[in-house]
Design a protein around this motif. Structure first.
Motif, PDB file in Angstrom:
ATOM      1  N   ILE A 101       0.846  -1.205   0.000  1.00 44.92           N
ATOM      2  CA  ILE A 101       0.000   0.000   0.000  1.00 44.92           C
ATOM      3  C   ILE A 101       0.872   1.242   0.000  1.00 44.92           C
ATOM      4  O   ILE A 101       1.857   1.310   0.745  1.00 44.92           O
ATOM      5  N   THR A 102       0.522   2.216  -0.856  1.00 46.32           N
ATOM      6  CA  THR A 102       1.205   3.507  -0.807  1.00 46.32           C
ATOM      7  C   THR A 102       0.163   4.613  -0.944  1.00 46.32           C
ATOM      8  O   THR A 102      -1.038   4.334  -0.945  1.00 46.32           O
ATOM      9  N   PHE A 103       0.610   5.863  -1.059  1.00 43.59           N
ATOM     10  CA  PHE A 103      -0.300   7.008  -0.916  1.00 43.59           C
ATOM     11  C   PHE A 103      -0.070   8.071  -1.977  1.00 43.59           C
ATOM     12  O   PHE A 103       1.042   8.198  -2.484  1.00 43.59           O
ATOM     13  N   ASP A 104      -1.113   8.852  -2.251  1.00 41.93           N
ATOM     14  CA  ASP A 104      -0.864  10.110  -2.962  1.00 41.93           C
ATOM     15  C   ASP A 104      -1.230  11.317  -2.101  1.00 41.93           C
ATOM     16  O   ASP A 104      -1.167  12.446  -2.555  1.00 41.93           O
ATOM     17  N   HIS A 105      -1.628  11.078  -0.845  1.00 41.44           N
ATOM     18  CA  HIS A 105      -1.661  12.162   0.140  1.00 41.44           C
ATOM     19  C   HIS A 105      -1.346  11.569   1.507  1.00 41.44           C
ATOM     20  O   HIS A 105      -1.265  10.351   1.655  1.00 41.44           O
ATOM     21  N   GLU A 106      -1.151  12.468   2.487  1.00 45.37           N
ATOM     22  CA  GLU A 106      -0.590  12.014   3.765  1.00 45.37           C
ATOM     23  C   GLU A 106      -1.623  11.894   4.868  1.00 45.37           C
ATOM     24  O   GLU A 106      -1.250  11.740   6.026  1.00 45.37           O
ATOM     25  N   HIS A 107      -2.895  11.922   4.543  1.00 53.79           N
ATOM     26  CA  HIS A 107      -3.882  12.137   5.603  1.00 53.79           C
ATOM     27  C   HIS A 107      -4.517  10.870   6.183  1.00 53.79           C
ATOM     28  O   HIS A 107      -5.391  10.959   7.035  1.00 53.79           O
ATOM     29  N   VAL A 108      -4.092   9.691   5.746  1.00 50.75           N
ATOM     30  CA  VAL A 108      -4.638   8.471   6.351  1.00 50.75           C
ATOM     31  C   VAL A 108      -4.154   8.413   7.810  1.00 50.75           C
ATOM     32  O   VAL A 108      -2.946   8.526   8.060  1.00 50.75           O
ATOM     33  N   GLU A 130      -0.400  -2.479   9.392  1.00 50.25           N
ATOM     34  CA  GLU A 130       0.913  -3.123   9.528  1.00 50.25           C
ATOM     35  C   GLU A 130       0.815  -4.323  10.454  1.00 50.25           C
ATOM     36  O   GLU A 130       1.385  -5.380  10.176  1.00 50.25           O
ATOM     37  N   ALA A 131       0.071  -4.162  11.557  1.00 50.05           N
ATOM     38  CA  ALA A 131      -0.096  -5.268  12.515  1.00 50.05           C
ATOM     39  C   ALA A 131      -0.826  -6.442  11.856  1.00 50.05           C
ATOM     40  O   ALA A 131      -0.607  -7.598  12.207  1.00 50.05           O
ATOM     41  N   ASP A 132      -1.698  -6.129  10.873  1.00 54.15           N
ATOM     42  CA  ASP A 132      -2.383  -7.185  10.117  1.00 54.15           C
ATOM     43  C   ASP A 132      -1.441  -7.883   9.134  1.00 54.15           C
ATOM     44  O   ASP A 132      -1.825  -8.834   8.454  1.00 54.15           O
ATOM     45  N   GLY A 133      -0.219  -7.322   8.975  1.00 55.39           N
ATOM     46  CA  GLY A 133       0.743  -7.918   8.048  1.00 55.39           C
ATOM     47  C   GLY A 133       0.738  -7.297   6.661  1.00 55.39           C
ATOM     48  O   GLY A 133       1.345  -7.836   5.729  1.00 55.39           O
ATOM     49  N   VAL A 134       0.074  -6.150   6.504  1.00 55.24           N
ATOM     50  CA  VAL A 134       0.041  -5.482   5.195  1.00 55.24           C
ATOM     51  C   VAL A 134       1.265  -4.561   5.072  1.00 55.24           C
ATOM     52  O   VAL A 134       1.461  -3.709   5.937  1.00 55.24           O
TER      53      VAL A 134
END
Ligand SMILES: Nc1ncnc2c1ncn2[C@@H]1O[C@H](COP(=O)(O)OP(=O)(O)OP(=O)(O)O)[C@@H](O)[C@H]1O
Ligand SMILES: [Mg+2]
Length: 370
Positions: free
Chosen positions: A52-59, A68-72
């Motif tokens: 997963i990556t982003f085109d904005h920083e607001h997540v 991340e804890a789910d392993g993604v």
């Protein structure tokens, strides 16, 4: 534009989009419409994604930690990304690793701003310490969330949002620069040439690559600083470091962005490997591409929404006038001042490249008619 860079590599994108009309949703085939602030939505979306990556920083940072804890694999990860999400976190960390920044402090009310200004006056040996720059630590973009205040009386507004506020000295800069670097999980990193970024009303208007007349030593220092920040913060993907060049020959960090950035849009037509291509490569832990420029000068000018002309006739005019012109429009709804596209020009003559970019940006915006 990130999707566009992935197409020749056969990389499939799934997009989480606020609405079906968002720019990326118009071109990506696998679109999930949903709210990036909702963890269940993010979890369902992440199923079946390799990265997963982003085109904005607001997540929200805590949602990224949950993924991340789910392993993604989330790239850049929340530990790095929080420094681009929160200007207070960013300043504290840059201080800790010895990166030069404007004088700054988190302030809680206008009285606090008065104290900050008084300290500035003492440091300067005179004056009243104003103007002071106030910024909400989260949620700002394109100068929204940034105020230049000239007195305590003017300092009330930024606190109304209920978000913590960062006070900074107003830097007397010669110009703004940006150092763009990309780093992969392997630790491979590349640096694009340092660019000059010209702002109008707090919004990026034009970028010149490389920054004209920049002292080569200062350029090298800026590149090394950006590479150092990327490493220290564990950034994966593109990192833009917005900089101030001061009158006395220093560089100070304004802020960080961890995604392909407006100051790197010139690379689409002006560098051997674009920022988008390198971001995709980094996120997938592939070898990074050559960041060097293709031309002596590349100029990027943003097309800001205004009174929109007929697009077809605007293209006819601009393309006929300048066959070397590169146009990138985003398919966005036009709102005054909104970035709806950009143009790139390049060549051996900087003044000529600047004039061609200015003309095309103004014509596409509808502020000139010939
Ligand atoms: N401390 C400062 N001193 C002088 N000018 C500043 C300062 N901080 C910000 N500015 C001006 O305001 C502009 C916007 O500030 P900043 O980059 O922090 O805001 P943003 O809205 O988060 O960013 P962006 O426009 O990059 O999305 C800067 O590019 C610069 O022109
Ligand atoms: Mg900025």
């Amino acid at each position: 534009m990130t999707h566009e860079a992935g197409i020749p590599l056969g990389i499939r994108f799934r997009l989480l989009s606020d609405t079906p009309q968002d720019s990326a949703a118009q071109v990506v085939s696998d679109v999930v419409v949903g709210d990036y602030r909702d963890l269940d939505t993010l979890r369902a979306f992440a199923q079946g994604c390799d990265v997963i990556t982003f085109d904005h920083e607001h997540v929200p940072t805590e949602h990224l930690r949950a993924l991340e804890a789910d392993g993604v694999p989330v790239r850049p990860g929340p530990d790095a990304l929080q420094h681009a999400q929160d200007k207070g976190v960013m300043r504290a960390r840059l201080d800790a690793i010895g990166v030069p920044c404007p004088r700054h402090r988190i302030v809680s009310d206008p009285d606090d701003v008065a104290v900050f200004a008084a300290e500035g006056a003492a440091a300067q040996g005179g004056g009243d310490g104003f103007p002071v720059v106030l910024k909400t630590v989260r949620g700002g973009y394109d100068g929204k969330g940034v105020w230049v205040v000239r007195s305590v009386a003017e300092a009330a507004e930024p606190f109304r949002a209920g978000v913590p506020v960062l006070a900074e000295e107003k830097v007397d800069f010669v110009r703004e620069l940006a150092a763009n670097v990309v780093r992969s999980p392997h630790g491979q990193a590349v640096a694009y040439p340092v660019v000059e970024s010209r702002q109008v009303d707090g919004v990026c208007d034009t970028v010149i690559a490389p920054a004209p007349g920049l002292d080569p030593e200062l350029a090298l220092r800026a590149e090394e600083m950006a590479l150092g920040i990327a490493k220290e913060l564990g950034v994966i993907g593109h990192l833009a470091v917005e900089l101030f060049e001061t009158r006395d020959g220093r560089i100070l960090v304004n802020e960080l962005a961890m995604r392909p950035h407006n100051s790197g849009h010139w690379t689409m037509d002006g560098a051997i490997t674009s920022q988008f291509a390198n971001h995709v490569r980094a996120v997938l832990d592939l070898p990074l591409g050559d960041p060097r420029p293709r031309a002596k000068w590349t100029v990027m000018s943003n097309v800001l929404g205004g009174d929109y002309p007929d697009m077809y006739s605007a293209y006819l005019h601009c393309m006929a006038r300048d066959p070397q012109l590169k146009i990138h429009m985003y398919g966005k709804d036009v709102k005054p001042g909104r970035k709806v596209g950009h143009v790139n020009t390049y060549g051996d003559d900087l003044d000529d490249a600047l004039e061609r970019a200015r003309h095309a940006a103004d014509y596409l915006r509808g502020t000139i008619t010939e």
